[in-house]
Motif scaffolding. Structure first.
Motif, PDB file in Angstrom:
ATOM      1  N   THR A  12      49.234  41.878  38.941  1.00  0.00           N
ATOM      2  CA  THR A  12      50.052  42.316  40.070  1.00  0.00           C
ATOM      3  C   THR A  12      49.373  41.918  41.375  1.00  0.00           C
ATOM      4  OG1 THR A  12      50.840  44.186  38.768  1.00  0.00           O
ATOM      5  CG2 THR A  12      51.131  44.312  41.159  1.00  0.00           C
ATOM      6  N   ARG A  13      50.174  41.586  42.348  1.00  0.00           N
ATOM      7  CA  ARG A  13      49.643  41.237  43.678  1.00  0.00           C
ATOM      8  C   ARG A  13      48.675  42.313  44.160  1.00  0.00           C
ATOM      9  NH1 ARG A  13      54.154  40.229  48.088  1.00  0.00           N
ATOM     10  NH2 ARG A  13      54.538  42.384  47.488  1.00  0.00           N
ATOM     11  N   GLY A  14      47.526  41.869  44.687  1.00  0.00           N
ATOM     12  CA  GLY A  14      46.508  42.788  45.183  1.00  0.00           C
ATOM     13  C   GLY A  14      45.414  43.097  44.171  1.00  0.00           C
ATOM     14  N   GLN A  15      45.694  42.833  42.908  1.00  0.00           N
ATOM     15  CA  GLN A  15      44.687  43.096  41.879  1.00  0.00           C
ATOM     16  C   GLN A  15      43.601  42.032  41.887  1.00  0.00           C
ATOM     17  OE1 GLN A  15      47.115  43.538  38.220  1.00  0.00           O
ATOM     18  NE2 GLN A  15      46.358  45.660  38.145  1.00  0.00           N
ATOM     19  N   GLN A  16      42.609  42.247  41.042  1.00  0.00           N
ATOM     20  CA  GLN A  16      41.515  41.311  40.873  1.00  0.00           C
ATOM     21  C   GLN A  16      41.553  40.759  39.449  1.00  0.00           C
ATOM     22  OE1 GLN A  16      38.637  42.214  38.800  1.00  0.00           O
ATOM     23  NE2 GLN A  16      37.503  40.349  39.206  1.00  0.00           N
ATOM     24  N   VAL A  17      41.070  39.519  39.274  1.00  0.00           N
ATOM     25  CA  VAL A  17      41.086  38.922  37.951  1.00  0.00           C
ATOM     26  C   VAL A  17      39.783  38.156  37.708  1.00  0.00           C
ATOM     27  CG1 VAL A  17      42.164  36.733  38.676  1.00  0.00           C
ATOM     28  CG2 VAL A  17      42.493  37.574  36.339  1.00  0.00           C
ATOM     29  N   THR A  18      39.360  38.155  36.456  1.00  0.00           N
ATOM     30  CA  THR A  18      38.183  37.387  36.044  1.00  0.00           C
ATOM     31  C   THR A  18      38.568  36.457  34.908  1.00  0.00           C
ATOM     32  OG1 THR A  18      36.636  39.123  36.681  1.00  0.00           O
ATOM     33  CG2 THR A  18      35.856  37.484  35.107  1.00  0.00           C
ATOM     34  N   LEU A  19      38.310  35.182  35.100  1.00  0.00           N
ATOM     35  CA  LEU A  19      38.572  34.177  34.067  1.00  0.00           C
ATOM     36  C   LEU A  19      37.233  33.649  33.570  1.00  0.00           C
ATOM     37  CD1 LEU A  19      41.388  32.166  35.903  1.00  0.00           C
ATOM     38  CD2 LEU A  19      41.565  34.291  34.593  1.00  0.00           C
ATOM     39  N   GLU A  73      32.191  32.285  35.100  1.00  0.00           N
ATOM     40  CA  GLU A  73      33.340  33.114  35.425  1.00  0.00           C
ATOM     41  C   GLU A  73      33.918  32.690  36.761  1.00  0.00           C
ATOM     42  OE1 GLU A  73      32.133  37.458  33.451  1.00  0.00           O
ATOM     43  OE2 GLU A  73      32.219  37.213  35.635  1.00  0.00           O
ATOM     44  N   LEU A  74      35.234  32.819  36.864  1.00  0.00           N
ATOM     45  CA  LEU A  74      35.934  32.668  38.135  1.00  0.00           C
ATOM     46  C   LEU A  74      36.557  34.018  38.451  1.00  0.00           C
ATOM     47  CD1 LEU A  74      37.466  31.217  40.466  1.00  0.00           C
ATOM     48  CD2 LEU A  74      39.198  30.588  38.765  1.00  0.00           C
ATOM     49  N   ASN A  75      36.258  34.550  39.616  1.00  0.00           N
ATOM     50  CA  ASN A  75      36.818  35.819  40.050  1.00  0.00           C
ATOM     51  C   ASN A  75      37.730  35.592  41.251  1.00  0.00           C
ATOM     52  OD1 ASN A  75      35.157  37.770  38.357  1.00  0.00           O
ATOM     53  ND2 ASN A  75      33.568  36.579  39.353  1.00  0.00           N
ATOM     54  N   VAL A  76      38.873  36.207  41.204  1.00  0.00           N
ATOM     55  CA  VAL A  76      39.786  36.133  42.339  1.00  0.00           C
ATOM     56  C   VAL A  76      40.155  37.550  42.734  1.00  0.00           C
ATOM     57  CG1 VAL A  76      41.904  35.162  43.287  1.00  0.00           C
ATOM     58  CG2 VAL A  76      40.729  33.980  41.411  1.00  0.00           C
TER      59      VAL A  76
END
Lengths: 117, 110
Positions: A12-19, A73-76
């Motif tokens: 969801t918009r505003g959340q954080q993600v780790t790939l 890791e890629l964090n956004v």
């Protein structure tokens, strides 16, 4: 080869993600790319020996890590709708990974498709 | 930074005919030019590459030419087959970065 996880993700918009990305055996450099639908991959950044050694035109909310085993890791943070894309990592050797003699070892993972709603 | 332009964006050719995709780059320091093929939902795969000290390279049905003076390079696929249908990306390496073109969707018509 290069493996990435997860393969698909909805946030969801505003959340954080780790790939996550596991590099090919023997490769010590990891690069990350964002590929929006219908476009070519855009360079985000590159890591060598656990330090960022190259960055494209992406804001600071895109950050990364490289671990001693060369995985990455890629964090956004603060996800935006425009962050929806296929995220590719590529591993290679040498740190100066884009030197002409080494780029041939540039191997892409199969990507993580991120959808931001 | 480097800017890579790629044309055409879409290309349809009859099976057995040749296909040509052209790219230009802006950074005269770029010294390596790979081409990638990306099938739907899959990762980019390197199909051929050329270094700046070479003008032409061929690998079976695929060839690449490079004109450093004009800063352009081209991909040539001869005797096209249905399995050649994919998106093709050119790229240039300079200043420690790999910059991709915008892609060409190649469709082979049986």
């Amino acid at each position: 080869g290069v493996t990435q996880s997860p393969t698909h993700l909805i946030k969801t918009r505003g959340q954080q993600v780790t790939l996550r990305c596991s590099s090919q055996s023997g490769h010590n450099t990891v690069s990350w790319y964002q590929q929006a639908l219908g476009q070519g991959p855009q360079f985000i950044f590159q890591y060598y020996r656990e330090e960022e050694n190259g960055r494209g035109n992406f804001p600071p909310r895109f950050s990364g890590l490289q671990f001693p085993n060369d995985s990455s890791e890629l964090n956004v943070n603060a996800l935006e709708l425009d962050d929806s894309a296929l995220y590719l990592c590529a591993s290679s050797q040498g740190g100066h990974a884009l030197s002409s003699t080494r780029v041939r070892g540039y191997t892409f993972g199969s990507g993580t498709r991120l959808t931001v709603v | 930074g480097e800017n890579v332009e790629q044309h055409p964006s879409t290309l349809s050719v009859q099976e057995g005919d040749s296909a040509v995709i052209k790219c230009t780059y802006s950074d005269s320091a770029s010294n390596y030019f790979p081409w990638y093929k990306q099938e739907l939902g899959k990762r980019p795969q390197l199909i051929i590459d050329i270094r700046s000290n070479v003008g032409e390279k061929k690998d079976q049905r695929i060839a690449v030419t490079l004109n450093k003076t004009a800063k352009h390079f081209s991909l040539h696929i001869t005797e096209t087959q249905p399995e050649d249908s994919a998106v093709y990306f050119c790229a240039a390496v300079g200043n420690e970065k790999l910059t991709f073109g915008t892609g060409t969707r190649l469709t082979i018509i049986p």
